[in-house]
Design a protein around this motif. Structure first.
Motif, PDB file in Angstrom:
ATOM      1  N   ASP A  57      -0.006  -1.025   0.241  1.00  0.00           N
ATOM      2  CA  ASP A  57      -0.250   0.173  -0.239  1.00  0.00           C
ATOM      3  C   ASP A  57       0.824   1.557  -0.202  1.00  0.00           C
ATOM      4  N   HIS A 161      -9.008   2.772  -4.879  1.00  0.00           N
ATOM      5  CA  HIS A 161      -9.008   2.305  -3.709  1.00  0.00           C
ATOM      6  C   HIS A 161      -9.920   2.065  -2.802  1.00  0.00           C
ATOM      7  N   VAL A 189      -4.589  -4.898 -10.743  1.00  0.00           N
ATOM      8  CA  VAL A 189      -6.026  -4.481  -9.353  1.00  0.00           C
ATOM      9  C   VAL A 189      -4.391  -5.482  -9.057  1.00  0.00           C
ATOM     10  N   ASP A 191      -4.527  -5.993  -4.756  1.00  0.00           N
ATOM     11  CA  ASP A 191      -5.162  -6.404  -3.441  1.00  0.00           C
ATOM     12  C   ASP A 191      -4.221  -6.811  -2.141  1.00  0.00           C
ATOM     13  N   THR A 192      -4.521  -6.029  -1.294  1.00  0.00           N
ATOM     14  CA  THR A 192      -3.988  -6.345   0.380  1.00  0.00           C
ATOM     15  C   THR A 192      -4.651  -6.688   1.229  1.00  0.00           C
ATOM     16  N   THR A 196      -8.209  -2.499  -2.131  1.00  0.00           N
ATOM     17  CA  THR A 196      -8.147  -3.432  -3.275  1.00  0.00           C
ATOM     18  C   THR A 196      -7.828  -2.460  -4.378  1.00  0.00           C
ATOM     19  N   HIS A 197      -6.824  -2.210  -4.958  1.00  0.00           N
ATOM     20  CA  HIS A 197      -6.064  -0.931  -5.670  1.00  0.00           C
ATOM     21  C   HIS A 197      -6.270  -1.522  -7.281  1.00  0.00           C
ATOM     22  N   LEU A 198      -7.719  -0.961  -8.201  1.00  0.00           N
ATOM     23  CA  LEU A 198      -8.119  -0.758  -9.591  1.00  0.00           C
ATOM     24  C   LEU A 198      -7.791  -0.068 -10.035  1.00  0.00           C
TER      25      LEU A 198
END
Length: 204
Positions: A57, A161, A189, A191-192, A196-198
């Motif tokens: 992140d 985000h 994409v 994912d943490t 979820t960062h798109l």
């Protein structure tokens, strides 16, 4: 050069809560949208602090900082953030503020300047592009400002985000966009546990 918008958003599509005001910039109930950011090492460094989590992140946040050469925002975002940012705002770049109330430019510490633009979104974007050089221009917000640029087809990439929270009410990002369909293609994409960062690119 790419024109971007980079927004934290709830699962049900809100980027702020209700009752956004000078003393309540995120709105009621919006804490989950932003609290995941506060302990990231890259964010803390940008605020002049030390420590924090140096995770995926944080890398994505640092990527945004490094790529952005100028910022456009609305007057409400500026007014609600001015006191919080203080004399050393985190942008470290020229910022162009859309407004109907002219005022002289402000030069702050750390390389941030605020220029107040009274002749519309196209003028603000042109000035931001000239100032950004080869780096990106980011349309920072708030919702109305991003919507205006989306409606005119002026944003190239959109990064969301997505925070695992349901706000139920507030300010939605995808409203007031006018008619017509716009195609997007996924870029990335990530994912943490925090979000979820798109990232999407608009197909011209």
């Amino acid at each position: 050069m790419t024109v971007t918008a980079d927004m934290a958003i709830s699962l049900d599509g809100y980027i702020a809560g209700t009752n956004v005001a000078m003393d309540n910039p995120g709105g009621d109930g919006a804490e989950p949208l932003f609290e995941w950011i506060h302990n990231l090492a890259s964010w803390r460094q940008r605020q002049g602090m030390t420590g924090g989590e140096d995770n995926r992140d944080s890398e994505l946040m640092r990527e945004w900082f490094d790529a952005t050469g100028a910022v456009v925002m609305g007057r409400m975002m500026y007014d609600t953030g001015e006191e919080f940012w203080g004399d050393n705002p985190p942008f470290r770049a020229p910022v162009f503020v859309l407004t109907h109330r002219p005022r002289p430019a402000l030069v702050k510490e750390g390389g941030t300047t605020f220029t107040f633009v009274t002749d519309g979104i196209h003028s603000a974007l042109a000035q931001a592009k000239a100032a950004a050089g080869e780096r990106n221009v980011d349309i920072a917000g708030g919702a109305s400002t991003v919507q205006q640029y989306l409606r005119e087809g002026l944003i190239d990439e959109l990064q969301l985000h997505v925070v695992p929270a349901l706000l139920g009410e507030g300010l939605r990002l995808f409203e007031n966009l006018g008619g017509g369909r716009r195609n997007v293609e996924p870029v990335r994409v990530v994912d943490t546990p925090l979000a979820t960062h798109l990232k999407y690119r608009f197909v011209k």
